[in-house]
Design a protein around this motif. Structure first.
Motif, PDB file in Angstrom:
ATOM      1  N   VAL A  78      23.228 -15.438 -14.202  1.00  0.00           N
ATOM      2  CA  VAL A  78      21.971 -14.789 -14.602  1.00  0.00           C
ATOM      3  C   VAL A  78      22.070 -14.294 -16.038  1.00  0.00           C
ATOM      4  CG1 VAL A  78      20.500 -12.779 -14.213  1.00  0.00           C
ATOM      5  CG2 VAL A  78      21.234 -14.175 -12.278  1.00  0.00           C
ATOM      6  N   GLU A  79      23.198 -13.678 -16.375  1.00  0.00           N
ATOM      7  CA  GLU A  79      23.386 -13.182 -17.742  1.00  0.00           C
ATOM      8  C   GLU A  79      23.338 -14.323 -18.745  1.00  0.00           C
ATOM      9  OE1 GLU A  79      26.748 -11.277 -20.603  1.00  0.00           O
ATOM     10  OE2 GLU A  79      26.879 -10.798 -18.482  1.00  0.00           O
ATOM     11  N   ALA A  80      23.994 -15.430 -18.424  1.00  0.00           N
ATOM     12  CA  ALA A  80      24.011 -16.588 -19.330  1.00  0.00           C
ATOM     13  C   ALA A  80      22.609 -17.181 -19.483  1.00  0.00           C
ATOM     14  CB  ALA A  80      24.979 -17.641 -18.816  1.00  0.00           C
ATOM     15  N   MET A  81      21.888 -17.268 -18.377  1.00  0.00           N
ATOM     16  CA  MET A  81      20.526 -17.819 -18.433  1.00  0.00           C
ATOM     17  C   MET A  81      19.611 -16.907 -19.243  1.00  0.00           C
ATOM     18  SD  MET A  81      20.268 -19.189 -14.510  1.00  0.00           S
ATOM     19  CE  MET A  81      18.569 -19.690 -14.565  1.00  0.00           C
ATOM     20  N   THR A  82      19.750 -15.616 -19.057  1.00  0.00           N
ATOM     21  CA  THR A  82      18.933 -14.652 -19.797  1.00  0.00           C
ATOM     22  C   THR A  82      19.237 -14.728 -21.291  1.00  0.00           C
ATOM     23  OG1 THR A  82      18.856 -13.208 -17.867  1.00  0.00           O
ATOM     24  CG2 THR A  82      18.324 -12.208 -19.983  1.00  0.00           C
ATOM     25  N   ALA A  83      20.519 -14.838 -21.638  1.00  0.00           N
ATOM     26  CA  ALA A  83      20.911 -14.949 -23.044  1.00  0.00           C
ATOM     27  C   ALA A  83      20.379 -16.241 -23.658  1.00  0.00           C
ATOM     28  CB  ALA A  83      22.427 -14.875 -23.179  1.00  0.00           C
ATOM     29  N   ALA A  84      20.464 -17.330 -22.901  1.00  0.00           N
ATOM     30  CA  ALA A  84      19.955 -18.613 -23.405  1.00  0.00           C
ATOM     31  C   ALA A  84      18.446 -18.546 -23.621  1.00  0.00           C
ATOM     32  CB  ALA A  84      20.311 -19.737 -22.433  1.00  0.00           C
ATOM     33  N   LEU A  85      17.750 -17.917 -22.707  1.00  0.00           N
ATOM     34  CA  LEU A  85      16.304 -17.786 -22.851  1.00  0.00           C
ATOM     35  C   LEU A  85      15.953 -16.913 -24.053  1.00  0.00           C
ATOM     36  CD1 LEU A  85      13.586 -18.537 -21.634  1.00  0.00           C
ATOM     37  CD2 LEU A  85      13.776 -16.546 -20.131  1.00  0.00           C
ATOM     38  N   ALA A  86      16.728 -15.872 -24.272  1.00  0.00           N
ATOM     39  CA  ALA A  86      16.488 -14.990 -25.417  1.00  0.00           C
ATOM     40  C   ALA A  86      16.689 -15.727 -26.742  1.00  0.00           C
ATOM     41  CB  ALA A  86      17.408 -13.777 -25.344  1.00  0.00           C
ATOM     42  N   ASP A  87      17.535 -16.753 -26.748  1.00  0.00           N
ATOM     43  CA  ASP A  87      17.796 -17.534 -27.966  1.00  0.00           C
ATOM     44  C   ASP A  87      16.670 -18.513 -28.287  1.00  0.00           C
ATOM     45  OD1 ASP A  87      20.189 -16.287 -28.442  1.00  0.00           O
ATOM     46  OD2 ASP A  87      21.419 -17.897 -27.594  1.00  0.00           O
ATOM     47  N   SER A  88      15.797 -18.762 -27.330  1.00  0.00           N
ATOM     48  CA  SER A  88      14.734 -19.742 -27.525  1.00  0.00           C
ATOM     49  C   SER A  88      13.603 -19.158 -28.372  1.00  0.00           C
ATOM     50  CB  SER A  88      14.173 -20.171 -26.168  1.00  0.00           C
ATOM     51  OG  SER A  88      13.064 -21.022 -26.356  1.00  0.00           O
ATOM     52  N   SER A  89      13.071 -19.994 -29.250  1.00  0.00           N
ATOM     53  CA  SER A  89      11.923 -19.561 -30.047  1.00  0.00           C
ATOM     54  C   SER A  89      10.620 -19.723 -29.263  1.00  0.00           C
ATOM     55  CB  SER A  89      11.854 -20.346 -31.355  1.00  0.00           C
ATOM     56  OG  SER A  89      11.716 -21.731 -31.076  1.00  0.00           O
ATOM     57  N   ASP A  90      10.655 -20.499 -28.181  1.00  0.00           N
ATOM     58  CA  ASP A  90       9.481 -20.703 -27.327  1.00  0.00           C
ATOM     59  C   ASP A  90       9.923 -20.567 -25.874  1.00  0.00           C
ATOM     60  OD1 ASP A  90       7.285 -21.601 -25.857  1.00  0.00           O
ATOM     61  OD2 ASP A  90       6.816 -23.219 -27.271  1.00  0.00           O
ATOM     62  N   ARG A  91       9.854 -19.352 -25.351  1.00  0.00           N
ATOM     63  CA  ARG A  91      10.334 -19.065 -24.007  1.00  0.00           C
ATOM     64  C   ARG A  91       9.562 -19.853 -22.945  1.00  0.00           C
ATOM     65  NH1 ARG A  91      13.207 -13.677 -23.825  1.00  0.00           N
ATOM     66  NH2 ARG A  91      12.648 -13.604 -21.623  1.00  0.00           N
ATOM     67  N   THR A  92       8.266 -20.012 -23.136  1.00  0.00           N
ATOM     68  CA  THR A  92       7.457 -20.748 -22.175  1.00  0.00           C
ATOM     69  C   THR A  92       7.915 -22.197 -22.083  1.00  0.00           C
ATOM     70  OG1 THR A  92       5.564 -19.304 -22.591  1.00  0.00           O
ATOM     71  CG2 THR A  92       5.097 -21.435 -21.561  1.00  0.00           C
ATOM     72  N   LEU A  93       8.129 -22.819 -23.219  1.00  0.00           N
ATOM     73  CA  LEU A  93       8.587 -24.208 -23.239  1.00  0.00           C
ATOM     74  C   LEU A  93       9.986 -24.314 -22.625  1.00  0.00           C
ATOM     75  CD1 LEU A  93       8.143 -27.150 -24.028  1.00  0.00           C
ATOM     76  CD2 LEU A  93       9.038 -26.586 -26.309  1.00  0.00           C
TER      77      LEU A  93
END
Length: 118
Positions: A78-93
């Motif tokens: 969960v932590e890794a997924m959350t961090a990866a999502l935070a790195d995205s410039s387009d969270r929806t995509l």
């Protein structure tokens, strides 16, 4: 080894040793596992970062600490997924592509976890 990979490898060591490990023992286990030799100070830094995130606990034993994993493997994911999502410039995509990469069964599990929402 990148920082996230190192944290994951350290946590794997702790999962295999539920009674806990010292930083020096973590270094030894990692050396046996992948042949890399880390400085004990590097292991201590990683262990303390994991402790501050609530993923690892420590108990004093003599002059050092024994570290144990508090969180299970899924919490680390969960932590890794959350961090990866935070790195995205387009969270929806990013979320959309993540869901597209899931199997139909995984998508159904996600729908159920969201309370059946479409």
């Amino acid at each position: 080894m990148e920082r996230g990979e190192l944290a994951r490898a350290v946590t794997e060591c702790l999962w295999r040793e539920p009674d806990g490990l010292s930083a020096a023992s973590v270094v030894d286990r990692l050396s046996q596992h992948d042949g890399r030799r880390l400085a004990v100070t590097t292991a201590l830094t990683v262990l303390e970062r994991l402790r501050h995130k609530g993923l690892v606990d420590r108990v004093r034993q003599g002059k050092s600490y024994l570290y144990t994993a508090v969180a299970d493997r899924e919490s680390l994911v969960v932590e890794a997924m959350t961090a990866a999502l935070a790195d995205s410039s387009d969270r929806t995509l990013a979320l959309s592509r993540f869901v597209d990469a899931m199997t139909p069964q995984e998508q159904a599990t996600l729908r159920a976890a969201l309370g059946g929402q479409p």
